[in-house]
Motif scaffolding. Structure first.
Motif, PDB file in Angstrom:
ATOM      1  N   ALA A  65     -26.964 -30.875  27.317  1.00 52.42           N
ATOM      2  CA  ALA A  65     -26.396 -32.205  27.095  1.00 52.42           C
ATOM      3  C   ALA A  65     -24.888 -32.244  27.358  1.00 52.42           C
ATOM      4  O   ALA A  65     -24.241 -33.268  27.114  1.00 52.42           O
ATOM      5  N   GLY A  66     -24.318 -31.121  27.836  1.00 54.55           N
ATOM      6  CA  GLY A  66     -22.916 -31.118  28.218  1.00 54.55           C
ATOM      7  C   GLY A  66     -21.967 -30.452  27.256  1.00 54.55           C
ATOM      8  O   GLY A  66     -20.747 -30.461  27.473  1.00 54.55           O
ATOM      9  N   HIS A  67     -22.475 -29.846  26.187  1.00 56.14           N
ATOM     10  CA  HIS A  67     -21.615 -29.239  25.175  1.00 56.14           C
ATOM     11  C   HIS A  67     -21.462 -27.733  25.418  1.00 56.14           C
ATOM     12  O   HIS A  67     -22.180 -27.141  26.224  1.00 56.14           O
ATOM     13  N   ILE A  68     -20.511 -27.118  24.720  1.00 53.10           N
ATOM     14  CA  ILE A  68     -20.139 -25.719  24.972  1.00 53.10           C
ATOM     15  C   ILE A  68     -20.701 -24.840  23.858  1.00 53.10           C
ATOM     16  O   ILE A  68     -20.247 -24.920  22.709  1.00 53.10           O
ATOM     17  N   PRO A  69     -21.689 -24.024  24.158  1.00 49.87           N
ATOM     18  CA  PRO A  69     -22.328 -23.219  23.102  1.00 49.87           C
ATOM     19  C   PRO A  69     -21.696 -21.836  22.924  1.00 49.87           C
ATOM     20  O   PRO A  69     -21.315 -21.177  23.889  1.00 49.87           O
ATOM     21  N   ILE A  70     -21.596 -21.428  21.681  1.00 49.38           N
ATOM     22  CA  ILE A  70     -21.191 -20.060  21.353  1.00 49.38           C
ATOM     23  C   ILE A  70     -22.341 -19.402  20.601  1.00 49.38           C
ATOM     24  O   ILE A  70     -22.791 -19.907  19.576  1.00 49.38           O
ATOM     25  N   ALA A  71     -22.808 -18.291  21.125  1.00 46.73           N
ATOM     26  CA  ALA A  71     -23.789 -17.469  20.406  1.00 46.73           C
ATOM     27  C   ALA A  71     -23.005 -16.359  19.720  1.00 46.73           C
ATOM     28  O   ALA A  71     -22.422 -15.493  20.388  1.00 46.73           O
ATOM     29  N   LEU A  72     -22.940 -16.419  18.407  1.00 45.49           N
ATOM     30  CA  LEU A  72     -22.184 -15.429  17.637  1.00 45.49           C
ATOM     31  C   LEU A  72     -23.134 -14.340  17.153  1.00 45.49           C
ATOM     32  O   LEU A  72     -24.087 -14.612  16.417  1.00 45.49           O
ATOM     33  N   VAL A  73     -22.872 -13.119  17.570  1.00 43.71           N
ATOM     34  CA  VAL A  73     -23.667 -11.977  17.109  1.00 43.71           C
ATOM     35  C   VAL A  73     -22.878 -11.294  15.999  1.00 43.71           C
ATOM     36  O   VAL A  73     -21.712 -10.947  16.167  1.00 43.71           O
ATOM     37  N   ILE A 105     -29.007  -7.537  21.068  1.00 45.87           N
ATOM     38  CA  ILE A 105     -29.146  -8.966  20.782  1.00 45.87           C
ATOM     39  C   ILE A 105     -28.190  -9.789  21.641  1.00 45.87           C
ATOM     40  O   ILE A 105     -28.522 -10.898  22.083  1.00 45.87           O
ATOM     41  N   ARG A 106     -27.010  -9.241  21.924  1.00 47.60           N
ATOM     42  CA  ARG A 106     -26.079  -9.933  22.818  1.00 47.60           C
ATOM     43  C   ARG A 106     -26.728 -10.166  24.179  1.00 47.60           C
ATOM     44  O   ARG A 106     -26.623 -11.254  24.765  1.00 47.60           O
ATOM     45  N   VAL A 107     -27.415  -9.152  24.681  1.00 52.09           N
ATOM     46  CA  VAL A 107     -28.102  -9.284  25.964  1.00 52.09           C
ATOM     47  C   VAL A 107     -29.224 -10.321  25.858  1.00 52.09           C
ATOM     48  O   VAL A 107     -29.425 -11.145  26.761  1.00 52.09           O
ATOM     49  N   GLN A 108     -29.955 -10.300  24.753  1.00 54.78           N
ATOM     50  CA  GLN A 108     -31.058 -11.245  24.586  1.00 54.78           C
ATOM     51  C   GLN A 108     -30.587 -12.697  24.572  1.00 54.78           C
ATOM     52  O   GLN A 108     -31.140 -13.538  25.271  1.00 54.78           O
ATOM     53  N   VAL A 109     -29.583 -13.010  23.763  1.00 63.55           N
ATOM     54  CA  VAL A 109     -29.153 -14.407  23.662  1.00 63.55           C
ATOM     55  C   VAL A 109     -28.585 -14.900  24.980  1.00 63.55           C
ATOM     56  O   VAL A 109     -28.645 -16.105  25.287  1.00 63.55           O
ATOM     57  N   SER A 110     -28.052 -13.972  25.777  1.00 64.15           N
ATOM     58  CA  SER A 110     -27.446 -14.357  27.050  1.00 64.15           C
ATOM     59  C   SER A 110     -28.463 -14.902  28.049  1.00 64.15           C
ATOM     60  O   SER A 110     -28.098 -15.588  29.005  1.00 64.15           O
ATOM     61  N   LYS A 111     -29.743 -14.603  27.828  1.00 66.61           N
ATOM     62  CA  LYS A 111     -30.787 -15.089  28.738  1.00 66.61           C
ATOM     63  C   LYS A 111     -30.994 -16.590  28.651  1.00 66.61           C
ATOM     64  O   LYS A 111     -31.502 -17.204  29.589  1.00 66.61           O
ATOM     65  N   TYR A 112     -30.633 -17.176  27.528  1.00 66.75           N
ATOM     66  CA  TYR A 112     -31.029 -18.558  27.271  1.00 66.75           C
ATOM     67  C   TYR A 112     -29.888 -19.556  27.446  1.00 66.75           C
ATOM     68  O   TYR A 112     -30.088 -20.755  27.267  1.00 66.75           O
ATOM     69  N   LEU A 113     -28.701 -19.059  27.797  1.00 70.52           N
ATOM     70  CA  LEU A 113     -27.543 -19.924  27.951  1.00 70.52           C
ATOM     71  C   LEU A 113     -26.952 -19.729  29.340  1.00 70.52           C
ATOM     72  O   LEU A 113     -27.145 -18.688  29.974  1.00 70.52           O
ATOM     73  N   ASP A 114     -26.212 -20.720  29.803  1.00 72.41           N
ATOM     74  CA  ASP A 114     -25.624 -20.685  31.138  1.00 72.41           C
ATOM     75  C   ASP A 114     -24.155 -20.279  31.033  1.00 72.41           C
ATOM     76  O   ASP A 114     -23.338 -21.024  30.479  1.00 72.41           O
ATOM     77  N   PHE A 115     -23.819 -19.110  31.563  1.00 80.30           N
ATOM     78  CA  PHE A 115     -22.448 -18.606  31.484  1.00 80.30           C
ATOM     79  C   PHE A 115     -21.643 -18.933  32.748  1.00 80.30           C
ATOM     80  O   PHE A 115     -20.488 -18.549  32.867  1.00 80.30           O
ATOM     81  N   ASN A 116     -22.271 -19.635  33.675  1.00 82.28           N
ATOM     82  CA  ASN A 116     -21.604 -19.985  34.919  1.00 82.28           C
ATOM     83  C   ASN A 116     -21.430 -21.484  35.087  1.00 82.28           C
ATOM     84  O   ASN A 116     -21.008 -21.933  36.150  1.00 82.28           O
ATOM     85  N   ASN A 120     -18.867 -26.293  31.020  1.00 79.50           N
ATOM     86  CA  ASN A 120     -19.282 -25.945  29.653  1.00 79.50           C
ATOM     87  C   ASN A 120     -20.000 -24.596  29.607  1.00 79.50           C
ATOM     88  O   ASN A 120     -21.088 -24.462  29.054  1.00 79.50           O
ATOM     89  N   ALA A 121     -19.360 -23.596  30.196  1.00 82.55           N
ATOM     90  CA  ALA A 121     -19.932 -22.250  30.212  1.00 82.55           C
ATOM     91  C   ALA A 121     -20.079 -21.712  28.789  1.00 82.55           C
ATOM     92  O   ALA A 121     -19.223 -21.934  27.926  1.00 82.55           O
ATOM     93  N   ALA A 122     -21.182 -21.023  28.557  1.00 79.62           N
ATOM     94  CA  ALA A 122     -21.456 -20.462  27.229  1.00 79.62           C
ATOM     95  C   ALA A 122     -20.564 -19.263  26.929  1.00 79.62           C
ATOM     96  O   ALA A 122     -19.995 -18.638  27.834  1.00 79.62           O
ATOM     97  N   ILE A 123     -20.456 -18.951  25.656  1.00 82.14           N
ATOM     98  CA  ILE A 123     -19.645 -17.836  25.163  1.00 82.14           C
ATOM     99  C   ILE A 123     -20.492 -17.001  24.214  1.00 82.14           C
ATOM    100  O   ILE A 123     -21.255 -17.555  23.410  1.00 82.14           O
ATOM    101  N   VAL A 124     -20.382 -15.683  24.306  1.00 77.69           N
ATOM    102  CA  VAL A 124     -20.970 -14.796  23.307  1.00 77.69           C
ATOM    103  C   VAL A 124     -19.824 -14.132  22.551  1.00 77.69           C
ATOM    104  O   VAL A 124     -18.886 -13.608  23.170  1.00 77.69           O
ATOM    105  N   ALA A 125     -19.846 -14.193  21.236  1.00 80.36           N
ATOM    106  CA  ALA A 125     -18.776 -13.622  20.418  1.00 80.36           C
ATOM    107  C   ALA A 125     -19.371 -12.658  19.396  1.00 80.36           C
ATOM    108  O   ALA A 125     -20.562 -12.729  19.080  1.00 80.36           O
ATOM    109  N   ASN A 126     -18.533 -11.768  18.886  1.00 77.10           N
ATOM    110  CA  ASN A 126     -18.925 -10.795  17.860  1.00 77.10           C
ATOM    111  C   ASN A 126     -17.934 -10.901  16.713  1.00 77.10           C
ATOM    112  O   ASN A 126     -16.727 -10.699  16.909  1.00 77.10           O
ATOM    113  N   ASN A 127     -18.413 -11.238  15.511  1.00 78.06           N
ATOM    114  CA  ASN A 127     -17.467 -11.455  14.413  1.00 78.06           C
ATOM    115  C   ASN A 127     -16.784 -10.178  13.923  1.00 78.06           C
ATOM    116  O   ASN A 127     -15.840 -10.233  13.139  1.00 78.06           O
TER     117      ASN A 127
END
Length: 426
Positions: A65-73, A105-116, A120-127
């Motif tokens: 829908a045009g928003h910027i997702p962050i998958a936090l591991v 898990i970082r690799v897994q979540v990366s399959k479902y989001l668009d980083f390119n 609104n490229a996705a971001i993976v972060a680690n707390n």
């Protein structure tokens, strides 16, 4: 874009993916422009499971829908353990184990989001990145001072544990750590929305309060109902345990079969939650399911879409071919060993040693437990319902040869149309 943001929220509600929001009208207004949002995934196992997939795919819907997702591991929170939904303390894993799980898990979540994506490229972060540099004194002074113990005790995840017998300070502090995550993502990425399961409401709103206190900022919360089956049993579980996204932990064949065997009462609900089909497509499948449930069109649509999404379209085709072949609608000899092994894993079975004579089909069927006597097995042969690798057996004394074993290892016995068993050559 306000119309589009309302359409997104309306679609989430129709799919059963909307539980609570701090201020729905304000959220819709905020979503009228690209918004950064996040969901956290703690590494409590080497893989995510289908329960995690509910919120992960919700995050994907926001990106579409045009928003910027962050998958936090949660490299940090995974070392502590979330008390939510638990009546006892979690077992704490070593830092090395958690670090390895974080990467998986970082690799897994990366399959479902668009980083390119261009805008609104996705971001993976680690707390762990912002938690580990802090000393205990800094954390208590700079973050802990903003939390009221009275308010923390009132949170459902904490109060339920107190009623059940108690909670350690370690898990009691989880809420503070999760709130700190929201604050840091707000600071670093202007993240103003956190998604999570409905059991996370208290932790998420604590993060909103921390952002207000520390940065005088405002943000939003949206929770997703915990998915349950119509019969009351726990979603995502089978007799063998959880349904994992990792193919080494749950084979693609077992994954496909899990969705294919969905209860009739659940299949349309699961299509709404997991499928990216349009409302019109799902309503057409619902109509088809209502008119002819025996065709299982909705079940197959669900199994195909999710297996293709999680494992690939090619693997989906392979496991679907295996399922057809087991029941005489395809060539068992064309299946690779890994797919055949997975397809036979849950069947009644027996083993024979390659150094010894192979028993008759009748003896083998009895040994698998599919029938309880040789006379019953002989009757099946006489009535024309006995098969080896989908070839009909006509003689009661027939015994397979070693060349009959698929991949040099397996033979498939079938009684009638549906009862299957496996023989493994050792």
């Amino acid at each position: 874009m306000a119309t589009q943001s309302k359409a997104l929220i309306d679609d989430l509600k129709w799919r059963g993916l909307f539980s609570q929001s701090t201020d729905e009208a304000a959220l819709i207004q905020a979503l009228s422009k690209p918004t950064t949002l996040y969901i956290g995934f703690d590494p409590t196992a080497p893989s995510l499971h289908v329960g995690n997939l509910v919120v992960l795919l919700a995050l994907r819907r926001f990106q579409l829908a045009g928003h910027i997702p962050i998958a936090l591991v949660g490299g940090a929170t995974g070392l502590i353990g979330d008390p939510s939904g638990k009546n006892e303390e979690r077992s704490l894993n070593t830092t090395d184990v958690v670090a390895a799980w974080v990467e998986r898990i970082r690799v897994q979540v990366s399959k479902y989001l668009d980083f390119n994506a261009k805008d609104n490229a996705a971001i993976v972060a680690n707390n762990l990145d912002w938690t580990s540099p802090l000393s205990a004194i800094e954390f208590l002074r700079d973050v802990g001072k903003h939390f009221s113990v009275n308010q923390m005790l009132a949170k459902d995840s904490v109060s339920s544990r107190l009623e059940a017998g108690g909670i350690s300070y370690t898990e009691f502090s989880y809420q503070v750590l999760q709130s700190f995550d929201f604050l840091e993502l707000f600071r670093r990425h202007n993240c103003t929305l956190q998604l999570g399961g409905s059991d996370q409401w208290g932790n998420i709103t604590a993060g909103l309060d921390l952002i207000r206190r520390v940065e005088s900022g405002s943000a939003h919360a949206l929770t997703i109902p915990l998915l349950a089956k119509a019969d009351g049993s726990k979603f995502g579980k089978t007799a063998g345990g959880a349904i994992w996204l990792d193919p080494e932990m749950t084979s693609p064949y077992a994954f496909f079969q899990y969705w294919l065997n969905t209860d009739d009462k659940d299949v349309i609900n699961f299509l709404k939650v997991f499928s990216f089909k349009s409302r019109e497509e799902i309503e057409a499948l619902e109509k088809s399911h209502s008119e002819n449930p025996g065709a299982r069109e909705a079940h197959r649509a669900l199994a195909r879409e999710l297996t293709s999404l999680v494992h690939s379209a090619e693997i989906c085709d392979r496991v679907e071919a295996a399922a057809r072949a087991l029941f005489g609608q395809g060539e068992l000899s064309e299946l690779d060993e890994a797919t055949l092994t997975a397809a036979l894993a849950e069947l009644p079975r027996t083993t024979v040693k390659s150094s010894e004579p192979i028993p008759t089909w009748v003896d083998l069927l009895v040994a698998t437990g599919v029938v309880d006597s040789k006379s019953a097995a002989r009757r099946i042969v006489k009535e024309g319902g006995a098969y080896l690798n989908n070839a009909k057996i006509s003689g009661e004394d027939f015994a397979p040869s070693k060349s009959d074993f698929l991949c040099g290892k397996y033979a498939v016995l079938r009684k009638g149309k549906r009862d299957l068993a496996a023989v493994e050559l050792l």
